[in-house]
Design a protein around this motif. Structure first.
Motif, PDB file in Angstrom:
ATOM      1  N   ASP A  97      -3.002   7.720  10.868  1.00  0.00           N
ATOM      2  CA  ASP A  97      -3.785   7.008   9.870  1.00  0.00           C
ATOM      3  C   ASP A  97      -4.968   6.294  10.543  1.00  0.00           C
ATOM      4  O   ASP A  97      -4.804   5.682  11.604  1.00  0.00           O
ATOM      5  CB  ASP A  97      -2.855   5.972   9.217  1.00  0.00           C
ATOM      6  N   HIS A 145      -3.851  12.370  -0.802  1.00  0.00           N
ATOM      7  CA  HIS A 145      -3.406  11.242  -1.628  1.00  0.00           C
ATOM      8  C   HIS A 145      -4.474  10.169  -1.816  1.00  0.00           C
ATOM      9  O   HIS A 145      -4.203   9.160  -2.460  1.00  0.00           O
ATOM     10  CB  HIS A 145      -2.157  10.629  -0.991  1.00  0.00           C
ATOM     11  N   ASP A 146      -5.650  10.370  -1.228  1.00  0.00           N
ATOM     12  CA  ASP A 146      -6.716   9.368  -1.335  1.00  0.00           C
ATOM     13  C   ASP A 146      -7.900   9.836  -2.174  1.00  0.00           C
ATOM     14  O   ASP A 146      -8.810   9.050  -2.424  1.00  0.00           O
ATOM     15  CB  ASP A 146      -7.252   9.016   0.070  1.00  0.00           C
ATOM     16  N   HIS A 171      -2.596  -0.789  11.782  1.00  0.00           N
ATOM     17  CA  HIS A 171      -2.128  -2.061  11.222  1.00  0.00           C
ATOM     18  C   HIS A 171      -0.645  -1.915  10.918  1.00  0.00           C
ATOM     19  O   HIS A 171      -0.131  -0.790  10.845  1.00  0.00           O
ATOM     20  CB  HIS A 171      -2.893  -2.376   9.941  1.00  0.00           C
ATOM     21  N   ASP A 226       0.850  -1.187   0.000  1.00  0.00           N
ATOM     22  CA  ASP A 226       0.000   0.000   0.000  1.00  0.00           C
ATOM     23  C   ASP A 226       0.893   1.248   0.000  1.00  0.00           C
ATOM     24  O   ASP A 226       0.605   2.240   0.664  1.00  0.00           O
ATOM     25  CB  ASP A 226      -0.954  -0.012   1.206  1.00  0.00           C
ATOM     26  N   ARG A 267      -6.080   5.337  -6.802  1.00  0.00           N
ATOM     27  CA  ARG A 267      -5.623   6.644  -6.329  1.00  0.00           C
ATOM     28  C   ARG A 267      -4.354   7.134  -7.018  1.00  0.00           C
ATOM     29  O   ARG A 267      -3.781   8.141  -6.618  1.00  0.00           O
ATOM     30  CB  ARG A 267      -5.410   6.570  -4.811  1.00  0.00           C
TER      31      ARG A 267
END
Ligand code: NOJ
Length: 537
Positions: free
Chosen positions: A206, A325-326, A109, A66, A392
């Motif tokens: 995040d 960035h999303d 995560h 990712d 994205r």
């Protein structure tokens, strides 16, 4: 006035490091690239953008499933971006210019390659087994519950060797940490401390509201939606009450170092939720994402601001963003026609509202989305959902610095294609053009810097239900500013709902060259997409 913390006073600029500037020619941006462009961001003069802080999207070691949001070591730098020594230099050089540095902490995560997970996965009896969320199949077989992953598919991954499932909110390469495990929690807090001791000024967190899941792992109720993840109400896989205690702990840690901050990315954000999590003693800020998913309409923007102001009535501070960035870049999102004019109006709004504005690299030159062919797609959800959703990558294309080959971004082959218009839309082309988007951003930011009313003043709309134009006052003891924004391609007469405070109003900034008529009486004439900022003398 009481001193304001820097993160309420300043403008913060997000760098997506892969795409900002590539110093070593491998086609991927790096820390030395950023270092080489610090003067663009702030050299102490109005020739530069003048931002007060940079937020770096993740630069930690990562296998990159990712693109860095899968961290394999929280206390190091990926060789792709440089070394810890490069990082220290970057922080020093940034600080020398008055630019603070914010790290992106991705601690909901980790990567499946993080040694913590490798150890956790090794066996059911591993001392770190409980650092992640492992569960047996349901009696009779089947997944532990109905939770879906954000990037598609079920959120539970079967591990054949240990015959249990682990939970991943995003990709299966991004297993979720178990924040209920005290050792795991302590280890994460240590990572925060590591960067604070290295001199960083804050963190962007995040998916900050997903750290805890329902202890009983109850099924999420169904909801109308297109894709699997959207067909559930996320009642049990986020926003659990235990979060607040972590925010408190983090707040205390930041206080220990002084002048440090944390801004939260709240998933499925509502202004009310953002306000709750950024109440005094918790997160310093939480993003308000309303602008990123609403139509181009003066009324929609004003509604978003009114709602945010109401949610924060008892404390907290607004934190607006147009692009990141999303999401699709706003210069593209608000339509191809009049893109430059709209980019300027949007910039003026963002930079004159009460609250902390976050900019996304490239927006200062009106950068648009790149065009990505199917075979060029890099982003995992893009690969999975094409052509329904292209991912994205379009908003992550390389920063165009100049018209030369490689756009001044790289000497090599860029990891994503350069924007097709990079020869016209680039920093060098806009630097000396007084009418460029870049010049307008610089003027706005430097005006804001010099204006106590724009930075800290109250916000008072003069038009209650705007049709085409917004007009509002920003007022602080000793200074009063008026901002007028025409969101339309037509000239408008914007009538005020309450009388304009009597004063001699001096025009401080205007998008249009010829002088604006004096401000007086019950309304203002605005030319198409005109922005005017006045100061009461
Ligand atoms: C939110 C980040 O902004 C996004 O880029 C990332 O893919 C997910 N969280 C997972 O970390």
């Amino acid at each position: 006035m009481t001193p304001t913390p820097w993160w309420q006073d300043g403008v913060i600029y997000q760098i997506y490091p892969r795409s900002f500037a590539d110093a070593d020619g491998d086609g991927v941006g790096d820390l030395r690239g950023i270092l080489a462009h610090l003067d663009h961001l702030n050299d102490g003069t109005p020739r530069s953008l003048g931002v007060d802080a940079i937020w770096l999207s993740p630069v930690y070691p990562s296998p990159g499933y990712d693109f860095g949001y899968d961290v394999a070591d929280y206390c190091n730098i990926d060789p792709l971006f440089g070394s810890l020594a490069d990082f220290d230099r970057l922080v020093n050089e940034a600080h020398r210019r008055g630019i603070r540095v914010i790290m992106d902490m991705v601690v909901n995560h980790s990567s499946h390659e993080h040694p913590w997970f490798v150890e956790s996965r090794a066996s059911r009896g591993s001392p770190k087994r409980d650092w992640y969320l492992w569960r047996d199949p349901r009696p009779g077989g089947g997944l532990p519950n109905n939770w879906e992953a954000v990037f598609g598919g079920r959120a539970w991954q079967w591990d054949e060797a240990s015959r249990q499932y682990y939970y991943h909110m995003f990709l299966k390469e991004q297993p979720d940490l178990n924040w209920r495990n005290p050792e795991a929690r302590r280890a994460v807090m240590q990572a925060f401390r590591f960067w604070l001791e290295r001199g960083v000024d804050g963190f962007r967190l995040d998916v900050v509201n997903a750290y805890f899941k329902d202890a009983g792992l109850r099924n999420n109720p169904p909801r109308l939606g297109l894709r699997g993840y959207e067909r559930q109400a996320h009642v049990f896989d986020m926003d659990q009450p235990e979060l607040l205690d972590v925010y408190r702990e983090l707040h205390e840690l930041l206080e220990e170092f002084g002048e440090r901050m944390a801004v939260g990315e709240v998933m499925h954000e509502t202004p009310e939720k953002a306000a709750r999590y950024s109440a005094p003693g918790l997160l310093s800020l939480a993003f308000n994402f309303e602008f990123t998913h609403q139509p181009w309409a003066a009324s929609a923007f004003q509604r978003a601001v009114t709602r945010c102001e109401a949610a924060l009535a008892t404390g907290g501070w607004p934190c607006y963003v147009l692009s990141n960035h999303d999401v699709s870049r706003h210069a593209s999102r608000y339509g191809a026609r009049h893109a430059v004019e709209r980019a300027k109006v949007a910039a003026a709004l963002l930079l004159t509202l009460r609250g902390t504005p976050f900019l996304y690299y490239g927006e200062e030159i009106g950068m648009r989305n790149g065009r990505i062919r199917r075979e060029e797609i890099q982003d995992p959800p893009g690969k999975r959902y094409w052509p329904l959703y292209g991912g994205r990558d379009p908003e992550r294309t390389p920063m165009p610095w100049s018209a030369e080959a490689g756009a001044g971004f790289t000497h090599g082959r860029p990891w994503l294609p350069l924007n097709r218009d990079f020869r016209e839309v680039n920093v060098a082309a806009q630097r000396d053009d007084p009418h460029s988007v870049f010049s307008f951003y610089r003027q706005l930011i430097w005006l804001r810097k010099a204006s106590v009313a724009l930075r800290r003043g109250s916000y008072r709309p003069l038009i209650r239900t705007p049709r085409r134009a917004q007009v509002y006052l920003r007022e602080a003891p000793g200074q009063r500013m008026l901002v007028a924004l025409n969101f339309s391609a037509q000239p408008v007469l914007a009538a005020f709902d309450e009388p304009l405070p009597r004063a001699a109003w001096r025009l401080r900034l205007c998008t249009h060259a010829a002088a604006h008529e004096p401000l007086q009486g019950g309304g203002i004439h605005l030319r198409p997409y005109e922005v005017c900022i006045f100061e009461a003398e």
